[in-house]
Design an enzyme around this catalytic site. Structure first.
Site, PDB file in Angstrom:
ATOM      1  N   CYS A 180      56.258  34.425  11.856  1.00 45.16           N
ATOM      2  CA  CYS A 180      56.882  33.412  12.698  1.00 45.16           C
ATOM      3  C   CYS A 180      56.207  32.083  12.386  1.00 45.16           C
ATOM      4  O   CYS A 180      55.039  32.045  12.008  1.00 45.16           O
ATOM      5  CB  CYS A 180      56.669  33.811  14.165  1.00 45.16           C
ATOM      6  SG  CYS A 180      57.145  32.592  15.395  1.00 45.16           S
ATOM      7  N   GLY A 181      56.916  30.997  12.543  1.00 41.78           N
ATOM      8  CA  GLY A 181      56.340  29.681  12.295  1.00 41.78           C
ATOM      9  C   GLY A 181      55.178  29.356  13.212  1.00 41.78           C
ATOM     10  O   GLY A 181      54.380  28.462  12.930  1.00 41.78           O
TER      11      GLY A 181
END
Length: 176
Positions: free
Chosen positions: A38-39
């Site tokens: 995930c970012g």
């Protein structure tokens, strides 16, 4: 209706049932849904590790629940799952990349009909903005020494930004 996290049992990363009452009674806990792709992964894990290192001896714990429910992020032209790995691989990733060993639990759904009962309860205790649904990975719930949810922080809220809340919770004695 449950009043504290102590009333829940969940499965750990090895598939063993864990009583949150036995594990966390008297501790301050950050409950968080996590993802390795995930970012927000790097900033959240890095800061959670720093906070855990600093406050664990005072009674802080991090309860990490992997979640692959958000369909993936667009990276270039590919849509990738955010948490495709099994729990063993997730723990290895966190330990290797961040030198961190949070309390890792089995993958859960945090939204919908199949949402884990703990996560349904967490959302009722501390609703979100506009809707109670978990909007993304790294939504964090702060639980006091009595097992009560005292705050909810969105995915983009960095863990270091609520250190004052953590310290306040650690300074308050349990009323068990």
């Amino acid at each position: 209706m449950a009043k504290t996290i102590y009333e829940f049992k969940v499965k750990d990363a090895d598939g063993n049932e864990v009583s949150l009452g036995e594990k966390y009674k008297g501790k301050v806990v950050i409950v968080v849904n996590v993802a390795s792709q995930c970012g927000l992964t790097n900033s959240n894990y890095t800061q959670l590790k720093e906070i855990l290192d600093k406050y664990q001896e005072r009674g802080l714990a991090v309860a990490a629940f992997p979640c692959n429910q958000f369909g993936g992020q667009v990276r270039a032209v590919l849509v990738l799952p955010q948490e495709p790995a099994c729990e063993i691989d997730i723990m290895s990733f966190v330990k290797t990349k961040f030198s961190m060993e949070p309390d890792l639990f089995s993958k859960v759904n945090v939204n919908g009909n199949e949402a884990d009962p703990l996560w349904k309860w967490l959302k009722k205790e501390q609703g979100g903005t506009l809707t109670d649904a978990i909007k993304w990975n790294f939504t964090k719930f702060l639980v006091n020494r009595n097992g009560e949810v005292i705050n909810r922080y969105g995915p983009t809220t960095e863990p270091k930004s609520f250190i004052k809340d953590i310290e306040k919770a650690l300074d308050e004695p349990a009323k068990l």
